[in-house]
Structures are given as C-alpha cells and as structure tokens.
Design a protein around this motif. Structure first.
Motif, mmCIF file in Angstrom:
data_model
loop_
_atom_site.group_PDB
_atom_site.id
_atom_site.type_symbol
_atom_site.label_atom_id
_atom_site.label_comp_id
_atom_site.label_asym_id
_atom_site.label_seq_id
_atom_site.Cartn_x
_atom_site.Cartn_y
_atom_site.Cartn_z
ATOM 1 N N HIS A 1 -8.217 -28.411 -16.745
ATOM 2 C CA HIS A 1 -8.421 -29.512 -15.803
ATOM 3 C C HIS A 1 -9.578 -30.412 -16.224
ATOM 4 O O HIS A 1 -10.590 -29.943 -16.747
ATOM 5 N N HIS B 1 -2.198 -30.669 -20.252
ATOM 6 C CA HIS B 1 -2.672 -29.621 -19.346
ATOM 7 C C HIS B 1 -2.577 -28.307 -20.115
ATOM 8 O O HIS B 1 -2.121 -28.293 -21.251
ATOM 9 N N HIS C 1 4.796 -29.063 -13.354
ATOM 10 C CA HIS C 1 4.705 -28.166 -14.512
ATOM 11 C C HIS C 1 4.935 -26.725 -14.066
ATOM 12 O O HIS C 1 4.973 -26.441 -12.868
ATOM 13 N N ASP D 1 -1.520 -31.695 -12.605
ATOM 14 C CA ASP D 1 -2.778 -31.212 -13.182
ATOM 15 C C ASP D 1 -2.955 -31.868 -14.546
ATOM 16 O O ASP D 1 -1.998 -31.921 -15.313
ATOM 17 N N ASP E 1 1.208 -22.046 -9.263
ATOM 18 C CA ASP E 1 0.687 -22.755 -8.091
ATOM 19 C C ASP E 1 1.360 -24.119 -7.883
ATOM 20 O O ASP E 1 1.013 -24.852 -6.960
ATOM 21 N N HIS E 2 2.336 -24.430 -8.727
ATOM 22 C CA HIS E 2 3.115 -25.659 -8.553
ATOM 23 C C HIS E 2 4.608 -25.385 -8.386
ATOM 24 O O HIS E 2 5.329 -26.209 -7.836
ATOM 25 N N HIS F 1 3.298 -23.925 -13.866
ATOM 26 C CA HIS F 1 2.311 -22.973 -13.357
ATOM 27 C C HIS F 1 2.739 -22.523 -11.963
ATOM 28 O O HIS F 1 3.258 -23.326 -11.178
HETATM 29 ZN ZN LIG Z 1 -1.610 -26.132 -13.580
#
Ligand SMILES: [Zn+2]
Length: 455
Positions: free
Chosen positions: A403, A161, A94, A183, A98-99, A96
C-alpha cells in the motif's frame, strides 16, 4: 440519484463491500472479508458453523442483512426472505481475501467481474482448496474493457499492488464519474501501472474519489522499503551466510516471489516453494502479461513435498493437483543436506516442517510479510520467536508494503482532484482532510451501512 453504502471497508482496513446505486441499478464494489469484525467473535477455536449457512455471520453483523443478495441455500435458516436477486454485478478489484473473500456467499446469478489474472489466481486457490469459489462464475476483464451495467459503465485500469492483476475503477454514473482506487502503491515493481490509473482518473474530473488509506495515520513499525530495497537487503543476508535461509511471504505476492527467486539465483542457491505456490505459478503461466518462472522446467526451482499419511511419499498420498510436481519435489532430508545451497519459502502454516528439516544453528529466517489484514496467514510474534530461538535462527524483517504511504496517497488525491473525497480501507478517515496540498476536496466520511447520496 446516485447513492453509496459501505457495508465494510470504512473505519477498518479491508472488508470492502461498497454498494453503488444509480437509480434502480445496484452494484457492489468488492465483497471482501472483514478480518477485524470476524476476529471479534471468531478465532481458531470458534469458527462460524457451515450448517447454519451464513447465519453465524449475520448474527454479529459481519455480513449485512440484505435481501436478494445471498445464495438461497445459505439463508434458508435465517429470517431473510428468499427473493430473486436485486443486484446487477459485483466488481472485484483484486484477489486478496479482504476484497473477494465473501463472494462465495452470493447468489450465483449475480455476475462477478474480476481481472483475468484474478480469475486465474482464484481458480488455482479453489483447486488447492484454499477458497470455496466456483471459478466458472467469474467474468474476466482487462484494462481497456468497459463493463456496462444498465446506465453504469465501469472502466477497469490496472494498478500496482502486492498481488498481480489488481485494478482501480473509473465508474461513469448518471451523476458524474466515481473513481475507486482498490488497493495501490507507487513504490512497487510496476509503479507505472498506478501512474497510468491516476492519470486516466484525473482526465475524467471525477465527482467522487473513493480512496484507500491503509497506511494513512498509521505508525509504521517496520522500515519502509521499495521492492528493490527488499531485494538488496535479502541479498545481503543470503550472501553473508552458508547456513539455511528460510523466508515467509504471501504466496500470491508474485513480485516478492520473483525477488527471492532472483536472490537465490544470484547466490547459487535453488529456490524451494510449496506445492500450493507451484500450482499458482503453473496456472499463471497462461498470463502472458506476467513474468513467471516455469516451475516444471526451471532448474532453479524445487518443490517441497511434505510427509503425508504413509510417510513413504507414495503418490497416492498426494492430491491430484500435487502429483505433477512430485517428479521434481524434494523432501526435508534434501533440505537438511543442502542448507548452504537453497532458500526455502515456508508458509506460516508449514512452520512445523522445520522439525523435520532440522536446520543447523545459525540459520536465517526472513519474515517478509507484515500486513495481517490482507490475509489470514500471520505468525504470532511470540510463537515465531520461540521457534526461531529453538532452532537458533536469526530473524530479519524485510518487507515492502502493498500500500502507498500517506505522502503518496496525498499526491494521488492532488493529482486526481475529485470534488468529494471518500476515505476507504483505512482506520483513520479523519486524517484524510490533511493530506491534499492543493485545493482540498470536501471529505465525506461514510459510516458503516448508512446510505449517502452523492452530492
Ligand atoms: Zn489488497
């Protein structure tokens, strides 16, 4: 032999960079920003130098020293030899940071697969300058598609998410099936998506489950809510005041945006969004699977225009992508004059607009974000307090997490019943052994950069 190496996403929340090797085929599951690792060496004042390519990231182990992975331009000044790529794909769960945040550093010849919705989100972010990524390099997928990479086959299945277009993956390898959750949550507006993913994953009797655990072992500092409860709580604040209501949430959290949009409408208030959010919503109109307000035609939405350069709101002061919204844009004066009939979404980076808006004392601020690991935009609590005290605004923390809580993660593991469970995206992998209630799987804890063979 199938091997896994986590170059991020273990003993940390976010930063997922998981290398899956099946024989000679190498693919990455996500390639995201490690906020914690970055924050150890870089802050607002000290940032990695562009002139050194990714050298400053490599210095501190924020990015792994791997050959044939990065854009040559970015490693020219490092000791990593320039080689053709050895990686066959990056599969992004996805949009975000951090991904997906470090995908911008990769060799452009590595195919990057992401959901069609993520592609739209990333292209909107790239147009507004929020990310440095060429959207033309992205290959889109949807649930039902199968991504074949040599002997590996990846089946993306949608999950719910705090951003639209999030996926988990069922990955068929030569040594059995590996499931990757990305996530996910079961308490959001579209729990059925996650349920479908869990059901399909269970049918495969997977060898391995790579399972997120953001909230596993965490002390929950805020009240746990579902999206519906966020709406109720926000509505209570708004319906009991005739003063200004401002709110901060992640611009990409479309569920939250819809929540505030409908709270505004229910209270005969217009909903004011930023230009960046307006661009994202306009782009997401293309996605027929989403319910998105039409910014340019919806009378309940107004777009906030910041004072720029000349201060005269001259069209030329605005970026090209901002100009289509100027017709229905309003300024700080409008907000000041209509405090009882608007809700303004204000990004933390735009807090200073309050100086122009001059809210009357007794206004309300709904802080509707509290997961700093998914994005950089967070407000320092002390600073937030100072601003709100200065403008005599009351703080309300109303949020639903992106989450699943620990209990739901336990149920998901029980339902999928993997032989081996690998905790990811968590600070507490040790706690995972206590989560499943039925036939607990073997828990394998990956150490950063250490390659493990799948049993
Ligand atoms: Zn995420």
């Amino acid at each position: 032999m199938v091997k896994l190496t986590a170059y991020g996403g273990v003993f940390e929340i976010g930063g997922n960079k998981i290398l899956l090797q099946d024989g000679d085929t190498k693919i990455f599951l996500d390639f995201g920003v490690s906020f914690n690792a970055e924050a150890e060496y870089f802050s607002g004042a000290i940032s990695p130098r562009k002139v050194n390519g990714i050298g400053d990231y490599l210095e501190f182990g924020i990015l792994p020293r791997l050959e044939g992975l990065y854009a040559h331009e970015l490693i020219k000044q490092t000791e990593i030899p320039l080689k053709p790529t050895e990686y066959r794909a990056v599969i992004v769960s996805h949009a975000h940071a951090d991904h997906v945040g470090y995908v911008q550093f990769l060799d452009a010849s590595i195919p990057v697969h992401c959901g069609e919705t993520s592609k739209i989100i990333l292209s909107a972010l790239s147009e507004s300058g929020a990310v440095d990524l060429s959207p033309s390099l992205l290959r889109g997928f949807r649930t039902g598609d199968k991504i074949k990479v040599d002997d590996i086959e990846v089946e993306p299945i949608h999950v719910d998410h705090s951003i639209p277009g999030a996926y988990g993956f069922i990955i068929h390898t030569s040594e059995g099936t590996i499931v990757y959750t990305g996530d996910l949550r079961l308490h959001g507006a579209a729990a059925n998506l996650t349920e479908e993913f869990v059901g399909k994953a269970a049918e495969q009797h997977p060898t391995v489950l790579l399972c997120e655990g953001t909230r596993v072992g965490q002390e929950e500092s805020y009240k746990l809510r579902s999206e519906m409860e966020v709406k109720e709580a926000a509505n209570k604040v708004v319906s009991n005041t005739s003063k200004l209501v401002a709110t901060s949430f992640y611009g990409r959290d479309i569920d939250r945006l819809n929540t505030f949009y409908s709270v505004a409408a229910a209270n005969n208030r217009k909903f004011i969004i930023s230009m960046k959010t307006a661009l994202l919503l306009t782009k997401l109109q293309e996605d027929i699977h989403l319910s998105i307000p039409d910014v340019l035609h919806d009378e309940n939405i107004l777009v906030y225009k910041k004072r720029k350069k000349t201060g005269a709101y001259d069209e030329r002061d605005y970026y090209k992508w901002e100009r289509p919204y100027l017709n229905k844009a309003i300024d700080h004066k409008y907000v000041h004059d209509h405090q009882s009939t608007v809700i303004i979404a204000i990004e933390p980076s735009n807090f200073a607009e309050l100086v122009d808006i001059r809210p009357d004392p007794g206004g309300h601020y709904i802080y509707s974000m509290s997961e700093p690991h998914s994005e950089l935009e967070v407000v320092d609590e002390e600073i937030q307090k100072n601003w709100l005290t200065h403008f005599a605004m009351e703080l309300h923390q109303i949020h639903a997490s992106g989450h699943a809580p620990q209990k739901d993660i336990g149920n998901i593991i029980d339902d999928i019943k993997p032989k081996t469970l690998i905790p990811i995206h968590t600070e507490c992998p040790d706690k995972f052994k206590y989560l499943p209630k039925r036939e607990p799987p073997k828990v394998m804890i990956l150490q950063k950069s250490i390659t493990e063979t799948i049993p």
